[in-house]
Design an enzyme around this catalytic site. Structure first.
Site, PDB file in Angstrom:
ATOM      1  N   HIS A  54      -7.213   3.682 -13.948  1.00 40.87           N
ATOM      2  CA  HIS A  54      -9.107   4.634 -14.167  1.00 40.87           C
ATOM      3  C   HIS A  54      -9.596   4.389 -12.721  1.00 40.87           C
ATOM      4  O   HIS A  54      -9.921   3.315 -12.103  1.00 40.87           O
ATOM      5  CB  HIS A  54      -9.097   4.692 -15.050  1.00 40.87           C
ATOM      6  CG  HIS A  54      -9.431   3.746 -16.299  1.00 40.87           C
ATOM      7  ND1 HIS A  54     -10.738   2.982 -15.588  1.00 40.87           N
ATOM      8  CD2 HIS A  54      -9.123   2.934 -17.328  1.00 40.87           C
ATOM      9  CE1 HIS A  54     -10.364   2.009 -16.563  1.00 40.87           C
ATOM     10  NE2 HIS A  54      -9.808   2.217 -17.351  1.00 40.87           N
TER      11      HIS A  54
HETATM   12  P1  TYD Z   1     -10.158   1.148 -21.713  1.00 38.09           P
HETATM   13  O1  TYD Z   1     -11.489   1.262 -21.106  1.00 38.09           O
HETATM   14  O2  TYD Z   1      -8.822   2.903 -21.498  1.00 38.09           O
HETATM   15  O3  TYD Z   1      -8.437   0.133 -20.971  1.00 38.09           O
HETATM   16  P2  TYD Z   1      -8.293   0.588 -20.142  1.00 38.09           P
HETATM   17  O4  TYD Z   1      -8.973  -0.072 -19.046  1.00 38.09           O
HETATM   18  O5  TYD Z   1      -7.312  -1.038 -20.042  1.00 38.09           O
HETATM   19  O6  TYD Z   1      -6.945   1.233 -20.216  1.00 38.09           O
HETATM   20  O7  TYD Z   1     -10.096   0.933 -22.873  1.00 38.09           O
HETATM   21  C1  TYD Z   1      -9.343   1.296 -23.969  1.00 38.09           C
HETATM   22  C2  TYD Z   1     -10.331   1.985 -25.804  1.00 38.09           C
HETATM   23  O8  TYD Z   1     -11.128   1.078 -26.041  1.00 38.09           O
HETATM   24  C3  TYD Z   1     -11.031   3.746 -25.516  1.00 38.09           C
HETATM   25  O9  TYD Z   1     -10.808   4.770 -25.210  1.00 38.09           O
HETATM   26  C4  TYD Z   1     -12.220   3.073 -26.010  1.00 38.09           C
HETATM   27  C5  TYD Z   1     -12.254   1.390 -26.385  1.00 38.09           C
HETATM   28  N1  TYD Z   1     -13.545   0.972 -25.162  1.00 38.09           N
HETATM   29  C6  TYD Z   1     -14.551   0.733 -26.241  1.00 38.09           C
HETATM   30  O10 TYD Z   1     -15.063   1.647 -27.350  1.00 38.09           O
HETATM   31  N2  TYD Z   1     -15.842   0.294 -25.734  1.00 38.09           N
HETATM   32  C7  TYD Z   1     -15.796  -0.555 -24.048  1.00 38.09           C
HETATM   33  O11 TYD Z   1     -16.803  -0.969 -23.737  1.00 38.09           O
HETATM   34  C8  TYD Z   1     -14.304  -0.228 -23.835  1.00 38.09           C
HETATM   35  C9  TYD Z   1     -14.355  -1.370 -22.804  1.00 38.09           C
HETATM   36  C10 TYD Z   1     -13.466   0.416 -24.221  1.00 38.09           C
END
Ligand code: TYD
Length: 137
Positions: A54
């Site tokens: 993303h």
């Molecule tokens: P996401 O950033 O989508 O993970 P990746 O980059 O590995 O695909 O994060 C996954 C989930 O974790 C997101 O839907 C919500 C939660 N999250 C938080 O609540 N706080 C945070 O600081 C982060 C990074 C994620």
């Protein structure tokens, strides 16, 4: 600013080498060019899994491989570059507006991400066509 892959950079961290073990550190607006609002980490990644496909509209981030290794693929919509992180005395600074994916995680790898923003789902661009549109491509 319409960021490109050239705005990403590896930043070397201080190392206090010591026979008792080494020490490195990060201070906001010194080793990283932003105020640190949030720290999160990714761990226990099963083999072959991919994380973080993303872009962020505002978040600036700095990623360190505290343990193990992984690759970060940066994509500005026109060009791509892959960085391999494998030591804890340097990290990758990634400004906003770039698609980034983390892959090739080794066993027991630990990715620490320092962020300039609090978590906000509105800051994410999760679909690649939306990212290209955002970049005006
Ligand atoms: P996401 O950033 O989508 O993970 P990746 O980059 O590995 O695909 O994060 C996954 C989930 O974790 C997101 O839907 C919500 C939660 N999250 C938080 O609540 N706080 C945070 O600081 C982060 C990074 C994620």
């Amino acid at each position: 600013m319409n960021t490109t892959i050239n705005d990403v950079k590896i930043i070397d961290l201080p190392i206090f080498g010591d026979p008792r073990g080494n020490l490195s550190f990060i201070e906001e607006e010194k080793q990283v060019p932003f105020k640190i609002k949030r720290t999160y980490w990714i761990y226990d990644v099963p083999g072959g899994q991919v994380r973080g496909g993303h872009a962020f509209k505002n978040q600036l981030e700095f990623i360190v491989a505290l343990s193990g290794s992984f690759d970060i693929v940066i994509d500005d919509g026109l060009n791509k570059q892959t960085y391999s992180l494998s030591r804890s005395f340097y990290g990758l600074y990634i400004p906003h507006g770039l698609w980034r994916q983390m892959e090739n995680f080794s066993t027991n790898s630990l990715a620490m991400i320092l962020s300039s923003t609090l978590y906000s789902e509105e800051d994410y661009i999760r679909k690649y066509p939306d990212f290209l549109n955002y970049k005006g491509l």
